[in-house]
Design a protein around this motif. Structure first.
Motif, PDB file in Angstrom:
ATOM      1  N   TYR A 188      69.936  57.389  -5.122  1.00  0.00           N
ATOM      2  CA  TYR A 188      69.475  57.238  -3.808  1.00  0.00           C
ATOM      3  C   TYR A 188      67.930  57.025  -4.092  1.00  0.00           C
ATOM      4  O   TYR A 188      67.393  55.978  -3.273  1.00  0.00           O
ATOM      5  N   GLU A 189      67.507  57.737  -5.004  1.00  0.00           N
ATOM      6  CA  GLU A 189      65.926  57.848  -5.344  1.00  0.00           C
ATOM      7  C   GLU A 189      65.802  56.615  -5.924  1.00  0.00           C
ATOM      8  O   GLU A 189      64.512  55.565  -5.602  1.00  0.00           O
ATOM      9  N   TYR A 208      69.722  61.411   8.486  1.00  0.00           N
ATOM     10  CA  TYR A 208      70.119  62.217   7.382  1.00  0.00           C
ATOM     11  C   TYR A 208      69.477  61.522   6.164  1.00  0.00           C
ATOM     12  O   TYR A 208      68.874  62.192   5.228  1.00  0.00           O
ATOM     13  N   LEU A 209      69.339  60.122   6.162  1.00  0.00           N
ATOM     14  CA  LEU A 209      68.678  59.402   4.938  1.00  0.00           C
ATOM     15  C   LEU A 209      67.086  59.889   4.853  1.00  0.00           C
ATOM     16  O   LEU A 209      66.727  59.706   3.814  1.00  0.00           O
ATOM     17  N   GLU A 210      66.596  59.706   6.221  1.00  0.00           N
ATOM     18  CA  GLU A 210      65.167  60.028   6.355  1.00  0.00           C
ATOM     19  C   GLU A 210      64.746  61.477   5.546  1.00  0.00           C
ATOM     20  O   GLU A 210      63.744  61.406   4.625  1.00  0.00           O
ATOM     21  N   GLY A 217      60.011  63.265  -1.897  1.00  0.00           N
ATOM     22  CA  GLY A 217      58.712  62.850  -1.878  1.00  0.00           C
ATOM     23  C   GLY A 217      58.380  61.507  -1.448  1.00  0.00           C
ATOM     24  O   GLY A 217      57.176  61.113  -1.811  1.00  0.00           O
ATOM     25  N   LYS A 218      59.235  60.699  -0.969  1.00  0.00           N
ATOM     26  CA  LYS A 218      59.040  59.353  -0.622  1.00  0.00           C
ATOM     27  C   LYS A 218      59.442  59.243   1.029  1.00  0.00           C
ATOM     28  O   LYS A 218      60.407  59.712   1.366  1.00  0.00           O
ATOM     29  N   HIS A 263      78.570  52.560  -5.742  1.00  0.00           N
ATOM     30  CA  HIS A 263      78.623  54.013  -5.445  1.00  0.00           C
ATOM     31  C   HIS A 263      77.165  54.684  -5.868  1.00  0.00           C
ATOM     32  O   HIS A 263      76.424  54.256  -6.708  1.00  0.00           O
ATOM     33  N   LEU A 264      76.842  55.434  -5.194  1.00  0.00           N
ATOM     34  CA  LEU A 264      75.715  56.343  -5.430  1.00  0.00           C
ATOM     35  C   LEU A 264      76.169  57.555  -6.257  1.00  0.00           C
ATOM     36  O   LEU A 264      77.280  58.312  -5.895  1.00  0.00           O
ATOM     37  N   SER A 265      75.466  57.820  -7.056  1.00  0.00           N
ATOM     38  CA  SER A 265      75.732  59.265  -8.059  1.00  0.00           C
ATOM     39  C   SER A 265      75.442  60.154  -7.410  1.00  0.00           C
ATOM     40  O   SER A 265      75.743  61.433  -7.986  1.00  0.00           O
ATOM     41  N   ASP A 266      74.653  60.394  -6.279  1.00  0.00           N
ATOM     42  CA  ASP A 266      74.344  61.794  -5.576  1.00  0.00           C
ATOM     43  C   ASP A 266      75.340  62.367  -5.239  1.00  0.00           C
ATOM     44  O   ASP A 266      76.269  61.872  -4.506  1.00  0.00           O
TER      45      ASP A 266
END
Length: 308
Positions: A188-189, A208-210, A217-218, A263-266
């Motif tokens: 996601y980063e 949630y994403l915010e 820190g973004k 896919h996101l790895s998070d």
């Protein structure tokens, strides 16, 4: 001490609306009549139930306590009605459901259309709410049930019963020629370095994403906000930005749009779709029927998707 169920319903209406006028409208009575019923209830209980001001009304501690009891009493009354409604020619009842964006947009319209078509006496109030509001609403009795995706870090109080019915994960959707499609692993980063297509600010997913972006820190780099996943996918396809979507949704639109879905790895990208009900609250018969339909519907869809 004698309680009038009509007075308790009026009290709950006023409490939920934080207004005598709005509560009176829900009860189909005049404001003066409702004010008189509330004063009579206060006199009977020898307790002040509301703080009154020019902005409306606010529950006192005694009022908060009565609200909990009133909701339980009214729910039990509905339960009794439901139990004996089988002897009548029709079933009459009402359910209030708090759900997240995915449920409201993706599958509840189909579930409810089938459910209500054969039950003309049942009404349903389906409200899109944030995860915290869903949990609190079921906990305090504002909602009969809640539907949400429980992710890592989301705690559900022990007083609530959690009924998982399917699993989903969040994925990154991009145009086919986007630079991120060349990476073996995407976080996601990584995605936060590019403009995003998001749902509206009132959606559970947006909040949630915010919040997750701030943990890195973004800020969430919003390029455009839309209402609905199909609109989001069309914007992504057109190259407006990238987007984080439920996998089931992204794959469906990928069938007829030029999208890359990765896919996101998070670890937190996985979520358990669940229905919440209170441990001490027994749903009326038609409520249990709907609960069963939700579970069976998702199971059948998952099975169809696997076999296809």
């Amino acid at each position: 001490m004698h309680f009038d169920l009509a007075d308790l319903r009026i009290f709950v209406h006023v409490a939920e609306e934080s207004s005598l006028t709005a509560g009176a409208q829900r009860a189909h009575l005049s404001t003066a009549a409702v004010s008189g019923r509330i004063k009579s209830l206060e006199a009977q209980l020898e307790s002040r139930l509301f703080y009154r001001s020019s902005q409306g009304v606010e529950l006192t501690p005694a009022g908060e306590r009565l609200l909990q009891h009133a909701r339980l009493i009214l729910h039990q009354v509905e339960r009794v009605k439901s139990e004996f409604s089988g002897y009548a020619s029709d079933v009459i009842g009402h359910l209030r459901i708090f759900a997240n964006t995915t449920a409201v947009i993706e599958f509840m319209p189909e579930v409810l259309s089938d459910f209500l078509a054969s039950r003309p006496g049942i009404t349903v109030d389906l409200q899109e709410r944030l995860t915290s509001d869903i949990i609190r609403g079921v906990l305090d009795g504002t909602a009969d049930m809640g539907i949400l995706g429980i992710m890592v870090g989301v705690e559900v109080p022990s007083r609530l019963k959690t009924l998982p019915f399917s699993r989903d994960r969040l994925v990154l959707a991009t145009p086919l020629d986007h630079p991120l499609t060349e990476r073996d692993e995407i976080t996601y980063e990584d995605a936060l370095d590019y403009p995003h297509v998001t749902l509206h600010e009132g959606s559970t997913l947006f909040h949630y994403l915010e919040r997750k972006a701030l943990e890195f820190g973004k800020p969430l780099p919003v390029r455009i906000q839309v209402f609905g996943f199909e609109s989001a996918c069309r914007m992504i396809e057109a190259g407006v930005g990238v987007g984080i979507l439920p996998e089931s949704c992204a794959l469906r639109y990928q069938d007829h749009m030029r999208l890359s879905v990765r896919h996101l790895s998070d670890a937190w990208a996985y979520r358990e779709r669940s229905v919440l009900i209170r441990e001490d609250h027994v749903l009326p018969g038609f409520g249990q029927e709907l609960l069963d339909i939700i579970t069976q519907y998702q199971s059948s869809r998952s099975l169809a998707s696997t076999s296809g």
